[in-house]
Write an enzyme that holds these catalytic residues in place. Structure first.
Site, PDB file in Angstrom:
ATOM      1  N   ASN A  13       0.042  10.558  -3.620  1.00 33.48           N
ATOM      2  CA  ASN A  13       1.089   9.776  -4.281  1.00 33.48           C
ATOM      3  C   ASN A  13       0.446   9.084  -5.483  1.00 33.48           C
ATOM      4  O   ASN A  13      -0.252   8.082  -5.323  1.00 33.48           O
ATOM      5  CB  ASN A  13       1.667   8.752  -3.288  1.00 33.48           C
ATOM      6  CG  ASN A  13       2.686   7.844  -3.937  1.00 33.48           C
ATOM      7  OD1 ASN A  13       3.165   8.114  -5.050  1.00 33.48           O
ATOM      8  ND2 ASN A  13       3.035   6.750  -3.261  1.00 33.48           N
ATOM      9  N   TRP A  14       0.691   9.647  -6.642  1.00 34.56           N
ATOM     10  CA  TRP A  14       0.025   9.120  -7.841  1.00 34.56           C
ATOM     11  C   TRP A  14       0.599   7.787  -8.307  1.00 34.56           C
ATOM     12  O   TRP A  14       0.007   7.112  -9.149  1.00 34.56           O
ATOM     13  CB  TRP A  14       0.134  10.131  -8.989  1.00 34.56           C
ATOM     14  CG  TRP A  14      -0.655  11.393  -8.805  1.00 34.56           C
ATOM     15  CD1 TRP A  14      -1.431  11.742  -7.721  1.00 34.56           C
ATOM     16  CD2 TRP A  14      -0.751  12.485  -9.726  1.00 34.56           C
ATOM     17  NE1 TRP A  14      -1.992  12.978  -7.922  1.00 34.56           N
ATOM     18  CE2 TRP A  14      -1.588  13.455  -9.148  1.00 34.56           C
ATOM     19  CE3 TRP A  14      -0.198  12.737 -10.991  1.00 34.56           C
ATOM     20  CZ2 TRP A  14      -1.890  14.658  -9.796  1.00 34.56           C
ATOM     21  CZ3 TRP A  14      -0.491  13.926 -11.637  1.00 34.56           C
ATOM     22  CH2 TRP A  14      -1.337  14.872 -11.041  1.00 34.56           C
ATOM     23  N   LYS A  15       1.792   7.441  -7.817  1.00 33.41           N
ATOM     24  CA  LYS A  15       2.475   6.213  -8.274  1.00 33.41           C
ATOM     25  C   LYS A  15       2.606   6.251  -9.811  1.00 33.41           C
ATOM     26  O   LYS A  15       2.787   7.322 -10.370  1.00 33.41           O
ATOM     27  CB  LYS A  15       1.738   4.971  -7.762  1.00 33.41           C
ATOM     28  CG  LYS A  15       1.498   5.066  -6.252  1.00 33.41           C
ATOM     29  CD  LYS A  15       1.038   3.797  -5.612  1.00 33.41           C
ATOM     30  CE  LYS A  15       0.838   4.044  -4.126  1.00 33.41           C
ATOM     31  NZ  LYS A  15       0.518   2.827  -3.383  1.00 33.41           N
ATOM     32  N   HIS A  99       9.707   4.635  -0.299  1.00 34.39           N
ATOM     33  CA  HIS A  99       8.353   4.072  -0.322  1.00 34.39           C
ATOM     34  C   HIS A  99       8.460   2.541  -0.302  1.00 34.39           C
ATOM     35  O   HIS A  99       9.372   1.975  -0.913  1.00 34.39           O
ATOM     36  CB  HIS A  99       7.600   4.551  -1.569  1.00 34.39           C
ATOM     37  CG  HIS A  99       6.147   4.191  -1.519  1.00 34.39           C
ATOM     38  ND1 HIS A  99       5.696   2.930  -1.844  1.00 34.39           N
ATOM     39  CD2 HIS A  99       5.065   4.900  -1.147  1.00 34.39           C
ATOM     40  CE1 HIS A  99       4.390   2.891  -1.670  1.00 34.39           C
ATOM     41  NE2 HIS A  99       3.977   4.074  -1.254  1.00 34.39           N
ATOM     42  N   GLU A 101       7.004   0.305  -1.890  1.00 31.62           N
ATOM     43  CA  GLU A 101       7.051  -0.325  -3.220  1.00 31.62           C
ATOM     44  C   GLU A 101       8.462  -0.249  -3.795  1.00 31.62           C
ATOM     45  O   GLU A 101       8.906  -1.153  -4.496  1.00 31.62           O
ATOM     46  CB  GLU A 101       6.026   0.345  -4.154  1.00 31.62           C
ATOM     47  CG  GLU A 101       4.609  -0.085  -3.799  1.00 31.62           C
ATOM     48  CD  GLU A 101       3.545   0.942  -4.117  1.00 31.62           C
ATOM     49  OE1 GLU A 101       3.798   1.878  -4.890  1.00 31.62           O
ATOM     50  OE2 GLU A 101       2.426   0.816  -3.557  1.00 31.62           O
ATOM     51  N   GLU A 171       3.673   4.288   6.915  1.00 27.59           N
ATOM     52  CA  GLU A 171       2.836   3.534   5.975  1.00 27.59           C
ATOM     53  C   GLU A 171       2.957   2.037   6.247  1.00 27.59           C
ATOM     54  O   GLU A 171       3.883   1.386   5.739  1.00 27.59           O
ATOM     55  CB  GLU A 171       3.275   3.826   4.541  1.00 27.59           C
ATOM     56  CG  GLU A 171       3.102   5.274   4.137  1.00 27.59           C
ATOM     57  CD  GLU A 171       2.786   5.404   2.653  1.00 27.59           C
ATOM     58  OE1 GLU A 171       1.808   6.070   2.327  1.00 27.59           O
ATOM     59  OE2 GLU A 171       3.514   4.808   1.831  1.00 27.59           O
ATOM     60  N   GLY A 177      -2.823   0.151  -0.459  1.00 28.82           N
ATOM     61  CA  GLY A 177      -3.542  -0.345  -1.625  1.00 28.82           C
ATOM     62  C   GLY A 177      -4.424  -1.552  -1.327  1.00 28.82           C
ATOM     63  O   GLY A 177      -4.909  -2.209  -2.243  1.00 28.82           O
ATOM     64  N   SER A 217      -4.367   3.322   2.468  1.00 29.37           N
ATOM     65  CA  SER A 217      -5.827   3.288   2.302  1.00 29.37           C
ATOM     66  C   SER A 217      -6.547   4.429   3.030  1.00 29.37           C
ATOM     67  O   SER A 217      -7.652   4.249   3.525  1.00 29.37           O
ATOM     68  CB  SER A 217      -6.385   1.928   2.728  1.00 29.37           C
ATOM     69  OG  SER A 217      -5.798   0.896   1.944  1.00 29.37           O
ATOM     70  N   GLY A 238      -2.549   7.334  -1.760  1.00 29.87           N
ATOM     71  CA  GLY A 238      -2.364   6.762  -3.095  1.00 29.87           C
ATOM     72  C   GLY A 238      -3.658   6.787  -3.880  1.00 29.87           C
ATOM     73  O   GLY A 238      -4.029   7.796  -4.486  1.00 29.87           O
TER      74      GLY A 238
HETATM   75  P1  PGA Z   1      -2.959   3.865  -0.840  1.00 34.35           P
HETATM   76  O1  PGA Z   1      -1.381   4.155  -1.040  1.00 34.35           O
HETATM   77  O2  PGA Z   1      -3.551   5.127  -0.283  1.00 34.35           O
HETATM   78  O3  PGA Z   1      -3.458   3.535  -2.203  1.00 34.35           O
HETATM   79  O4  PGA Z   1      -3.062   2.739   0.127  1.00 34.35           O
HETATM   80  C1  PGA Z   1      -0.663   4.898  -0.108  1.00 34.35           C
HETATM   81  C2  PGA Z   1       0.785   4.974  -0.510  1.00 34.35           C
HETATM   82  O5  PGA Z   1       1.321   3.985  -1.024  1.00 34.35           O
HETATM   83  O6  PGA Z   1       1.446   6.019  -0.335  1.00 34.35           O
END
Ligand code: PGA
Length: 256
Positions: A13-15, A99, A101, A171, A177, A217, A238
């Site tokens: 997931n590049w965001k 997601h 976010e 998640e 993150g 993470s 991510g």
């Molecule tokens: P992260 O993000 O691996 O940077 O914790 C995961 C995600 O939000 O899908």
């Protein structure tokens, strides 16, 4: 993971990272490392504007492209939004839905998640549905109720034959993150709970065919332990998906 009944899916997931030229470079790097490996499906969840170059660059590899969001309506006066048909025509195969976010910053709710899941499946896109508890919810010991409700609402009015196309990503919000990963036991427990909720509604055959990922993470050093859990069928990654070396190492960890 249980390869007999379901596919292992490793998704990056590049965001909001990578311009189109950077996307091309990263995918070229990834192709050089993982080539046409056969042990898992690799998916890249890229920003909308990177989709054309990502699809083109990934075409000769076993790498599918996903969007990170979409609107649930087919078309109309929704300035700034993107429909499932638009994604499909570009060669997108998956779409991330709900997601944390998006739930936190863009007012996504369980209800809109359900509408998006329906629209994605009707268009032939596979939704990657994200669910997860906050730290407060875990500490208040309501993780089980919260995840159960999120899964149930996401799957409202979805027929059994389409549920097989759905991917879930557990998640925990506190692990995204933050560098704090859920323990393998915590990940396994909640992934098993998600499968149990699916089983209660659709039966054992459907439930065992659904891929359930862990995300939060995940990196090259913890991936193997997380992925060795029976109900953890992949990862949504991510930070560690933004470098070809790191992401390739996770793909290799899925082959243990
Ligand atoms: P992260 O993000 O691996 O940077 O914790 C995961 C995600 O939000 O899908």
């Amino acid at each position: 993971m249980n390869r007999k009944y379901r596919k292992t899916i490793i998704a990056g997931n590049w965001k909001m990272n990578k311009t189109p030229s950077e996307a091309k470079e990263l995918i070229e790097g990834l192709k050089a490392k993982v080539g046409r490996q056969k042990w898992c499906d690799v998916v890249l969840c890229v920003p909308f504007v990177d989709i054309p170059v990502a699809v083109r660059t990934a075409r000769d590899a076993k790498i599918a492209v996903a969007a990170q969001n979409m609107h649930y309506e087919k078309s109309g006066a929704f300035t700034g939004e993107i429909s499932a048909d638009m994604l499909k025509e570009l060669g997108v195969k998956y779409v991330v839905v709900g997601h944390s976010e998006r739930r936190q910053y863009f007012a996504e709710t369980d209800k809109t998640v359900n509408l998006k899941v329906k629209a994605a499946l009707e268009t032939g896109l596979r939704p990657i549905i994200c669910v997860g508890e906050t730290l407060e919810q875990r500490e208040a010991e309501i993780t089980e109720q919260h995840i159960t409700a999120q899964v149930k609402v996401a799957l409202l009015d979805i027929p059994a034959e389409l549920v097989r196309k759905v991917v879930f990503a557990y998640e925990p919000v506190w692990a995204i993150g933050t560098g704090k990963t859920a323990t393998a036991e915590q990940a396994a427990e909640v992934c098993a709970l998600i499968r149990a909720v699916i089983r209660a509604k659709y039966g054992a055959r459907v439930a065992r065919s659904v891929t359930i990922q862990y995300g939060g993470s995940m990196n090259a050093s913890n991936a193997q332990e997380l992925l060795s859990q029976l109900d953890v069928d992949g990862g949504l990654i991510g930070g560690a998906s933004l470098k070809a070396d790191d992401f390739a190492a996770i793909i290799f960890a899925a082959n243990q």
